[in-house]
Design a protein around this motif. Structure first.
Motif, mmCIF file in Angstrom:
data_model
loop_
_atom_site.group_PDB
_atom_site.id
_atom_site.type_symbol
_atom_site.label_atom_id
_atom_site.label_comp_id
_atom_site.label_asym_id
_atom_site.label_seq_id
_atom_site.Cartn_x
_atom_site.Cartn_y
_atom_site.Cartn_z
ATOM 1 N N VAL A 33 2.266 11.475 1.515
ATOM 2 C CA VAL A 33 2.376 10.751 0.251
ATOM 3 C C VAL A 33 2.230 9.244 0.421
ATOM 4 C CG1 VAL A 33 3.754 12.540 -0.881
ATOM 5 C CG2 VAL A 33 4.913 10.716 0.382
ATOM 6 N N GLY A 34 2.321 8.754 1.649
ATOM 7 C CA GLY A 34 2.201 7.323 1.879
ATOM 8 C C GLY A 34 2.493 6.979 3.322
ATOM 9 N N ARG A 46 2.286 1.627 1.705
ATOM 10 C CA ARG A 46 1.028 2.046 1.095
ATOM 11 C C ARG A 46 1.205 3.476 0.598
ATOM 12 N NH1 ARG A 46 -0.403 -0.928 5.533
ATOM 13 N NH2 ARG A 46 -1.733 -2.701 5.126
ATOM 14 N N VAL A 48 -0.603 6.998 -0.940
ATOM 15 C CA VAL A 48 -1.872 7.721 -0.947
ATOM 16 C C VAL A 48 -2.477 7.611 -2.345
ATOM 17 C CG1 VAL A 48 -2.891 10.035 -0.811
ATOM 18 C CG2 VAL A 48 -1.219 9.308 0.885
ATOM 19 N N GLY A 49 -3.774 7.342 -2.407
ATOM 20 C CA GLY A 49 -4.472 7.259 -3.686
ATOM 21 C C GLY A 49 -4.428 5.894 -4.339
ATOM 22 N N ARG A 50 -3.748 4.960 -3.731
ATOM 23 C CA ARG A 50 -3.689 3.587 -4.264
ATOM 24 C C ARG A 50 -4.244 2.639 -3.209
ATOM 25 N NH1 ARG A 50 2.344 3.547 -6.952
ATOM 26 N NH2 ARG A 50 2.071 5.471 -8.136
ATOM 27 N N PRO A 51 -5.265 1.883 -3.555
ATOM 28 C CA PRO A 51 -5.921 1.034 -2.551
ATOM 29 C C PRO A 51 -5.080 -0.156 -2.081
ATOM 30 C CG PRO A 51 -6.876 0.656 -4.713
ATOM 31 C CD PRO A 51 -5.910 1.803 -4.854
#
Length: 83
Positions: A33-34, A46, A48-51
């Motif tokens: 998830v991050g 950070r 996942v899925g977010r730049p």
């Protein structure tokens, strides 16, 4: 004595530089998830899925809490694995 103090300071700086770059991966029931990465000044989160990274935090514990909070309501607390 002053030479020894200088050597100790250099070693501490080197240790801090070597510890930068550590990463912890956050894993939930559905997978990764991050992540949390160590920087020279703290820890960055950070998801996942977010730049973009979602901030820099002073301690690993605070970064873990921030990552969990960013997962949203109803999310399970992830497991953190150091890489």
């Amino acid at each position: 004595m002053s030479d020894q103090t200088s050597t100790t300071s250099t070693t501490s700086t080197t240790d801090a530089a070597e510890s930068a770059g550590q990463t912890w991966v956050a894993v939930g029931p559905a997978g990764t998830v991050g992540s949390i990465g160590r920087t020279g000044d703290g820890f960055v989160v950070r998801l996942v899925g977010r730049p973009e990274q979602s901030g820099e935090y002073p301690t690993l514990a605070v970064a873990k809490s921030a990552l969990f909070a960013a997962l949203g309501p109803g999310a399970e607390y992830p497991e953190f694995h150091e890489h």
